[in-house]
Design a protein around this motif. Structure first.
Motif, PDB file in Angstrom:
ATOM      1  N   LEU A  34      36.819  43.683  52.513  1.00  0.00           N
ATOM      2  CA  LEU A  34      35.586  44.453  52.639  1.00  0.00           C
ATOM      3  C   LEU A  34      35.279  45.088  51.301  1.00  0.00           C
ATOM      4  O   LEU A  34      36.170  45.529  50.586  1.00  0.00           O
ATOM      5  CB  LEU A  34      35.745  45.522  53.721  1.00  0.00           C
ATOM      6  CG  LEU A  34      36.090  45.002  55.115  1.00  0.00           C
ATOM      7  CD1 LEU A  34      36.408  46.156  56.050  1.00  0.00           C
ATOM      8  CD2 LEU A  34      34.964  44.170  55.668  1.00  0.00           C
ATOM      9  N   ASP A  77      29.895  46.252  56.755  1.00  0.00           N
ATOM     10  CA  ASP A  77      30.162  46.286  55.320  1.00  0.00           C
ATOM     11  C   ASP A  77      29.010  45.696  54.510  1.00  0.00           C
ATOM     12  O   ASP A  77      28.634  46.241  53.473  1.00  0.00           O
ATOM     13  CB  ASP A  77      31.452  45.514  55.028  1.00  0.00           C
ATOM     14  CG  ASP A  77      31.868  45.613  53.579  1.00  0.00           C
ATOM     15  OD1 ASP A  77      31.930  46.743  53.055  1.00  0.00           O
ATOM     16  OD2 ASP A  77      32.120  44.560  52.969  1.00  0.00           O
ATOM     17  N   GLN A  85      26.801  53.259  57.329  1.00  0.00           N
ATOM     18  CA  GLN A  85      28.229  52.989  57.175  1.00  0.00           C
ATOM     19  C   GLN A  85      29.039  54.270  57.337  1.00  0.00           C
ATOM     20  O   GLN A  85      30.073  54.283  58.002  1.00  0.00           O
ATOM     21  CB  GLN A  85      28.503  52.373  55.803  1.00  0.00           C
ATOM     22  CG  GLN A  85      27.999  50.968  55.655  1.00  0.00           C
ATOM     23  CD  GLN A  85      28.146  50.443  54.238  1.00  0.00           C
ATOM     24  OE1 GLN A  85      28.493  51.181  53.313  1.00  0.00           O
ATOM     25  NE2 GLN A  85      27.869  49.161  54.058  1.00  0.00           N
TER      26      GLN A  85
END
Length: 159
Positions: A34, A77, A85
Motif C-alpha cells: 500500500l 489506498d 482515508q
C-alpha cells in the motif's frame, strides 16, 4: 583457491544477501503493498472479519474466501481522498476493540453506527463493489453475452 572462483563466490554471496533482505518483511505488515495508508497484519485480519460479516459464506463463497478485504484495502489506498482515508483508518481503529468477536456482534456494531458514518459507508460500498466484480460472480452468477448479442432471424413480430 584462485581469484576467479573467489570473485564468483563473492558475487553469489552479495546477490543472495540482496535477495534475502528484499524478501524479508516486518512481522506486522499487510500482505499487499500500500502506498498512502499503513495497515498492519492485525488490521488486515480485522478487515477480513468485517468483510466476512458483511458477506458471509453461504452456497456462494464469502468475503474472506474471495479476498475482498484486499480489494477494500487497495481501493481505499488508491481511490479515496486523504480525508476519507483518515476517516477509514480512524473507524478501523475504533472497530479494533471488537476484534475476535462473533460476526453477529460485528454486524450489530456496524448497523448501530450513524447512517452518515464514512467508515461504514466506504467499507460496505467497496465490499459490495469487490463482490460484484469478483471472478466468481462474473463467471457463475452473470450471464453475459458479447455485444451485439446473438442474432435470431426467425422471430415473430406482433404488429
Amino acid at each position: 583457491m584462485n581469484r576467479r572462483l573467489a570473485i564468483k563466490q563473492l558475487f553469489v554471496l552479495a546477490g543472495g544477501m540482496m535477495i534475502a533482505t528484499s524478501c524479508s518483511t516486518g512481522g506486522d505488515t499487510a500482505s499487499i503493498a500500500l502506498h498512502t495508508i499503513k495497515l498492519t497484519a492485525s488490521d488486515e485480519k480485522l478487515l477480513s472479519e468485517l468483510v466476512e460479516a458483511i458477506l458471509p459464506k453461504t452456497d456462494s463463497p464469502g468475503g474472506k474466501e474471495l479476498n475482498l478485504h484486499l480489494f477494500v484495502m487497495k481501493m481505499v489506498d488508491d481511490c479515496q481522498s486523504p480525508e476519507d482515508q483518515k476517516a477509514f483508518l480512524d473507524g478501523l481503529k475504533e472497530v479494533s476493540k471488537l476484534s475476535g468477536k462473533p460476526a453477529t456482534e460485528l454486524v450489530a456494531y456496524l448497523n448501530s453506527r450513524p447512517a452518515d458514518d464514512l467508515f461504514v459507508k466506504i467499507l460496505k460500498q467497496r465490499t459490495i463493489q469487490g463482490y460484484l466484480n469478483s471472478e466468481y460472480v462474473m463467471k457463475n452468477k452473470l450471464k453475459y453475452e458479447l455485444i451485439p448479442g446473438r442474432y435470431d432471424g426467425a422471430v415473430k413480430v406482433n404488429a
